[in-house]
Design a protein around this motif. Sequence first.
Motif, PDB file in Angstrom:
ATOM      1  N   LYS A 182       1.256   5.388  19.159  1.00 30.51           N
ATOM      2  CA  LYS A 182       0.536   4.883  18.033  1.00 30.51           C
ATOM      3  C   LYS A 182       0.487   5.920  16.806  1.00 30.51           C
ATOM      4  CE  LYS A 182      -3.675   2.959  16.653  1.00 30.51           C
ATOM      5  NZ  LYS A 182      -5.364   2.322  17.074  1.00 30.51           N
ATOM      6  N   THR A 183       0.774   5.428  15.680  1.00 31.22           N
ATOM      7  CA  THR A 183       0.791   6.063  14.650  1.00 31.22           C
ATOM      8  C   THR A 183      -0.142   5.740  13.501  1.00 31.22           C
ATOM      9  OG1 THR A 183       3.341   6.856  14.771  1.00 31.22           O
ATOM     10  CG2 THR A 183       2.181   7.228  12.466  1.00 31.22           C
ATOM     11  N   ARG A 184      -1.012   6.528  13.001  1.00 29.68           N
ATOM     12  CA  ARG A 184      -1.937   5.997  11.671  1.00 29.68           C
ATOM     13  C   ARG A 184      -1.491   6.949  10.545  1.00 29.68           C
ATOM     14  NH1 ARG A 184      -7.759   4.558  13.000  1.00 29.68           N
ATOM     15  NH2 ARG A 184      -7.138   2.499  12.243  1.00 29.68           N
ATOM     16  N   ILE A 211      -6.632   4.926   6.802  1.00 30.19           N
ATOM     17  CA  ILE A 211      -7.627   5.462   6.446  1.00 30.19           C
ATOM     18  C   ILE A 211      -7.403   6.414   4.980  1.00 30.19           C
ATOM     19  CG2 ILE A 211      -9.186   7.270   7.129  1.00 30.19           C
ATOM     20  CD1 ILE A 211      -8.851   4.834   9.256  1.00 30.19           C
ATOM     21  N   LEU A 212      -8.551   6.130   4.061  1.00 34.24           N
ATOM     22  CA  LEU A 212      -8.382   6.513   2.955  1.00 34.24           C
ATOM     23  C   LEU A 212      -9.503   7.449   2.432  1.00 34.24           C
ATOM     24  CD1 LEU A 212      -7.249   6.757  -0.102  1.00 34.24           C
ATOM     25  CD2 LEU A 212      -8.313   4.625  -0.614  1.00 34.24           C
ATOM     26  N   THR A 465     -20.633  14.669   8.730  1.00 35.87           N
ATOM     27  CA  THR A 465     -20.492  13.555   9.263  1.00 35.87           C
ATOM     28  C   THR A 465     -19.062  13.560  10.310  1.00 35.87           C
ATOM     29  OG1 THR A 465     -21.664  12.207   7.728  1.00 35.87           O
ATOM     30  CG2 THR A 465     -19.987  11.004   8.923  1.00 35.87           C
ATOM     31  N   VAL A 466     -19.220  13.028  11.428  1.00 37.35           N
ATOM     32  CA  VAL A 466     -17.975  13.210  12.267  1.00 37.35           C
ATOM     33  C   VAL A 466     -17.672  11.493  12.457  1.00 37.35           C
ATOM     34  CG1 VAL A 466     -16.772  13.558  14.659  1.00 37.35           C
ATOM     35  CG2 VAL A 466     -18.725  15.243  13.365  1.00 37.35           C
ATOM     36  N   VAL A 467     -16.444  11.372  12.240  1.00 33.72           N
ATOM     37  CA  VAL A 467     -15.865   9.800  12.429  1.00 33.72           C
ATOM     38  C   VAL A 467     -14.787   9.712  13.380  1.00 33.72           C
ATOM     39  CG1 VAL A 467     -14.857   7.796  11.354  1.00 33.72           C
ATOM     40  CG2 VAL A 467     -16.790   9.264  10.086  1.00 33.72           C
ATOM     41  N   VAL A 468     -15.150   8.775  14.443  1.00 32.59           N
ATOM     42  CA  VAL A 468     -13.970   8.473  15.370  1.00 32.59           C
ATOM     43  C   VAL A 468     -12.982   7.667  14.725  1.00 32.59           C
ATOM     44  CG1 VAL A 468     -13.264   7.778  17.448  1.00 32.59           C
ATOM     45  CG2 VAL A 468     -15.174   9.124  17.364  1.00 32.59           C
ATOM     46  N   LEU A 469     -11.762   7.896  14.384  1.00 37.48           N
ATOM     47  CA  LEU A 469     -10.555   7.155  13.840  1.00 37.48           C
ATOM     48  C   LEU A 469      -9.599   6.428  14.838  1.00 37.48           C
ATOM     49  CD1 LEU A 469      -9.296   9.593  11.225  1.00 37.48           C
ATOM     50  CD2 LEU A 469     -11.454   7.858  10.938  1.00 37.48           C
TER      51      LEU A 469
END
Length: 469
Positions: A182-184, A211-212, A465-469
């Motif tokens: 997978k590539t994001r 994601i921006l 803030t920590v966000v799981v992508l």
Amino acid sequence: MQLTFLGAAGEVTGSCYLLETADTRILIDCGMFQGGREADGKNRTAFNFDPETIDFVLLTHAHIDHSGLLPRLSVWGFRGPVYATSATNDLLHVMLKDSAHIQEKETEWRNKKRGAQRKHSSLQEYAPLYTVAQAENFLRQLKNVEYDTEISPHASVRCVFRDAGHILGSAIIELWISSGTKTRKIVFSGDLGQPGHPIVRDPAPIHHADILLVESTYGNRLHRNMSDTLDELVYAINNTLIDKGGNIIIPAFTVGRTQDMLFLLIDLHRAGRLGEMDIYVDSPMALAATDITTKHIALLDKETREAMQWMDTNDKKPRIHFVQDVEESMRLNTIKHGAIIISASGMCDAGRIKHHLKYNLSRPECSIIITGFQAARTMGRRLVDGAKIVKIFGQDTPVRADIYTIGGLSAHADQKALLNWLSHFKSAPEKTFVVHGELSNANSMATAIQEKLHWQNVAVPEQKTVVVL
């Protein structure tokens, strides 16, 4: 994969984002917090991670609120490369050493002030965030990247730097992260410039992101159009120099805003709207920064190149004096009328600008022209907000000079320009994070994105803030 917002979340300064995958740890920007007494403490505790574990840094541009803690990161154990455009790296060689020099001088002043107290207590001496020697040592870690050229700083990472149109060398970073099959794609806008702004080209359009992260410095307002902005600037200058017979003080970041102001003053003189002028650029690194700007002439817009050619061939031009040493800077304080003094810092909280404000702010015949964003709790913000008295070097100084706030000269895109840049995306990102704006500005920008572009999943993150992508 997870993303941590370490700075410029709910505020403008301290830009820094930590991106972690199973294979690598990346920092995007490593900026200094600015404004207010708490800024120093935030800078000293900014790393809630082990700098030794960071593989590399991607840097959007040279402004200190994006780059200013890089030498401290190195002092604390980071040994990897920092990737930035060649123009940004040229500027960093000047700006980071200047930042360290200012810290050393202000630390010396603070310790001298506290000297008597330390004799009778356990108070420790202040220390700079980093020294000039440490800044110079860090510069070896810089790696040049050219616009629109793909690099792969890690086996699982590809990235491209696009022109952000903010200051010389500023970049939007497109980042592709691979994990397994997978590539994001993550896009960091950095600071986006206002289209049609002098010196630099307009921001490059981006068409896709999973994601921006988008800035929102002026996410709640519109700038005046350039025609009205220049009318206001011309009035402020002519009213002060001719009608009132005073001086003009312009707080300006040495990189970007100083060059913008020089170009505008030259161009307005060339158009016959301003007469003879004595312009003093009082910043030790301004001459070097201006030389770097001319070195990268291919990155400049057409109008700026034409103005530079005019200056080279015309004898009837504004008199521009680059002030280098301290004694010459001090002599400017004896000039009572007819001077335009451009000096750093742009938010009036450090450097030589404080001396010029001390000697001119209390004089009603003088004017202060504010041309850039003033972060909360800075002296510049207090002036913009109408303070009648400000403290300079611990002493109360009355504000009697005229204060002009000319927002149309900002190097940051306003809400309309930000929305126009976002409109180039062919589809909405899965997640959009609105950063680099005071909370009210960021929230206004997030609402505008949702209402006008009909994007979902738009959020304003808080610091850490920590966000799981």
